[in-house]
Design a protein around this motif. Structure first.
Motif, PDB file in Angstrom:
ATOM      1  N   GLY A  15     -13.834  -3.194   1.594  1.00  0.00           N
ATOM      2  CA  GLY A  15     -14.003  -1.824   1.123  1.00  0.00           C
ATOM      3  C   GLY A  15     -15.072  -1.740   0.048  1.00  0.00           C
ATOM      4  N   GLU A  16     -15.174  -2.789  -0.774  1.00  0.00           N
ATOM      5  CA  GLU A  16     -16.166  -2.796  -1.855  1.00  0.00           C
ATOM      6  C   GLU A  16     -17.589  -2.670  -1.318  1.00  0.00           C
ATOM      7  OE1 GLU A  16     -13.623  -4.749  -1.597  1.00  0.00           O
ATOM      8  OE2 GLU A  16     -12.607  -5.025  -3.525  1.00  0.00           O
ATOM      9  N   ALA A  17     -17.837  -3.174  -0.109  1.00  0.00           N
ATOM     10  CA  ALA A  17     -19.175  -3.095   0.463  1.00  0.00           C
ATOM     11  C   ALA A  17     -19.603  -1.645   0.676  1.00  0.00           C
ATOM     12  CB  ALA A  17     -19.216  -3.846   1.791  1.00  0.00           C
ATOM     13  N   LEU A  18     -18.631  -0.765   0.863  1.00  0.00           N
ATOM     14  CA  LEU A  18     -18.947   0.647   1.101  1.00  0.00           C
ATOM     15  C   LEU A  18     -19.272   1.399  -0.194  1.00  0.00           C
ATOM     16  CD1 LEU A  18     -16.192   1.537   3.745  1.00  0.00           C
ATOM     17  CD2 LEU A  18     -18.511   0.694   4.131  1.00  0.00           C
ATOM     18  N   GLY A  53     -11.654  -3.171   4.926  1.00  0.00           N
ATOM     19  CA  GLY A  53     -10.699  -3.199   3.818  1.00  0.00           C
ATOM     20  C   GLY A  53     -10.619  -1.850   3.120  1.00  0.00           C
ATOM     21  N   GLY A  54      -9.886  -1.804   2.013  1.00  0.00           N
ATOM     22  CA  GLY A  54      -9.717  -0.534   1.305  1.00  0.00           C
ATOM     23  C   GLY A  54      -9.863  -0.654  -0.203  1.00  0.00           C
ATOM     24  N   ILE A  57     -11.049   2.037  -2.709  1.00  0.00           N
ATOM     25  CA  ILE A  57     -10.215   3.208  -2.960  1.00  0.00           C
ATOM     26  C   ILE A  57      -8.901   2.816  -3.625  1.00  0.00           C
ATOM     27  CG2 ILE A  57      -8.975   5.136  -1.885  1.00  0.00           C
ATOM     28  CD1 ILE A  57     -11.126   5.073   0.341  1.00  0.00           C
ATOM     29  N   TYR A  58      -8.210   1.828  -3.026  1.00  0.00           N
ATOM     30  CA  TYR A  58      -6.917   1.434  -3.581  1.00  0.00           C
ATOM     31  C   TYR A  58      -6.556   0.034  -3.116  1.00  0.00           C
ATOM     32  CZ  TYR A  58      -2.134   1.836  -5.274  1.00  0.00           C
ATOM     33  OH  TYR A  58      -0.978   1.644  -5.967  1.00  0.00           O
ATOM     34  N   ARG A  59      -6.018  -0.762  -4.041  1.00  0.00           N
ATOM     35  CA  ARG A  59      -5.527  -2.094  -3.713  1.00  0.00           C
ATOM     36  C   ARG A  59      -4.026  -2.145  -3.948  1.00  0.00           C
ATOM     37  NH1 ARG A  59      -8.598  -6.420  -2.885  1.00  0.00           N
ATOM     38  NH2 ARG A  59     -10.855  -6.302  -3.165  1.00  0.00           N
ATOM     39  N   GLY A  60      -3.290  -2.556  -2.920  1.00  0.00           N
ATOM     40  CA  GLY A  60      -1.845  -2.602  -3.041  1.00  0.00           C
ATOM     41  C   GLY A  60      -1.358  -3.510  -4.146  1.00  0.00           C
ATOM     42  N   THR A  81      -7.650   2.009   3.889  1.00  0.00           N
ATOM     43  CA  THR A  81      -8.473   1.422   4.950  1.00  0.00           C
ATOM     44  C   THR A  81      -8.689   2.405   6.092  1.00  0.00           C
ATOM     45  OG1 THR A  81      -6.711   0.409   6.320  1.00  0.00           O
ATOM     46  CG2 THR A  81      -7.474  -0.844   4.402  1.00  0.00           C
ATOM     47  N   VAL A  82      -7.722   3.278   6.322  1.00  0.00           N
ATOM     48  CA  VAL A  82      -7.898   4.307   7.360  1.00  0.00           C
ATOM     49  C   VAL A  82      -9.018   5.267   6.964  1.00  0.00           C
ATOM     50  CG1 VAL A  82      -6.813   6.241   8.568  1.00  0.00           C
ATOM     51  CG2 VAL A  82      -5.512   4.139   8.171  1.00  0.00           C
TER      52      VAL A  82
END
Length: 242
Positions: A15-18, A53-54, A57-60, A81-82
């Motif tokens: 997700g960080e790549a985005l 990944g996500g 935005i948010y990491r569980g 991730t969605v």
């Protein structure tokens, strides 16, 4: 590096790549660049699956550490991730690359729930298949999702896009003496506790003989370059491949 012989890769994108140069969310320029890189590889005839990944935005795990119930926090991470998956799939379609999205976590108003048969049919039709929502279960990382989906979809490799150009003995940004590895076995990774992917993901890849290729996504066109052998990467394979 030699040309990689893979024709059916599963690509894991963090997700960080985005985020691009930002600190949160999705940077439109970074998203567009990644999508165009993927589309270029797909148009060369490769059958591509993607797990996103996500963390942008948010990491569980981070949420759990701050007092949110771990299971609920993991579901929140899956929803992140969605969001990333929909953004990536829509961008691919916008630039002319057919793409579908499936979620391991059922969110039917947003996208289809993962179906192996349908995803396989999409791959054979030349569509990029975006896989979001993790496995649909808490306590599993998106790295484990990537290894699981690679096995389910008969992928011949797992390409993990990271912040560095391969696997090191330590974080090269913190340790200037960190050793870089061009090739390792799965046994090496587990024995040395190298932080490539979590142990469950490495075990899944090992048990299904799926090579893991680690490379940096920072260079423009990185995915295409690593597939053509034009970029540095580290390859993890079976003991017989070493």
């Amino acid at each position: 590096m030699a040309h990689l012989p893979f024709t059916r890769p599963l690509i894991k994108i963090s997700g960080e790549a985005l985020m691009g140069g930002g600190h949160y969310g999705i940077d439109p320029q970074a998203l567009d660049a990644i999508a165009r890189d993927i589309a270029e590889v797909a148009k060369s005839g490769k059958r591509i699956a993607l797990v996103v990944g996500g963390g942008n935005i948010y990491r569980g795990l981070a949420g759990s550490a701050k007092g949110i119930d771990r299971v609920k926090a993991d579901f929140m991470g899956m929803l992140a991730t969605v969001m990333n998956g929909v953004a990536l799939q829509q961008t691919l379609v916008r630039i002319g690359q057919p793409a579908t999205i499936y979620s391991g976590l059922p969110v039917p108003t947003i996208c289809a729930t993962f179906s192996r048969d349908e995803a396989l049919a999409d791959l054979e039709a030349g569509k990029v298949v975006v896989l979001a929502g993790g496995t649909g279960n808490p306590y599993f990382t998106t790295d484990t999702t990537a290894a699981l989906r690679a096995a389910e979809l008969d992928c011949d490799s797992l390409l993990k896009a990271t912040q560095v150009d391969g696997i090191y003995s330590a974080d090269p940004k913190k340790d200037p003496h960190a050793e870089r590895y061009d090739r390792l076995t799965f046994s090496d990774v587990l024995a040395r506790d190298l932080k490539v992917m979590d142990a469950a993901a490495i075990a899944l890849a090992r048990d299904n003989a799926i090579p893991v290729v680690v490379f940096s996504l920072h260079e423009q066109g990185a995915i295409g370059k690593v597939m053509r052998g034009e970029a540095l990467c580290s390859v993890v394979g079976t003991d017989a491949d070493a």
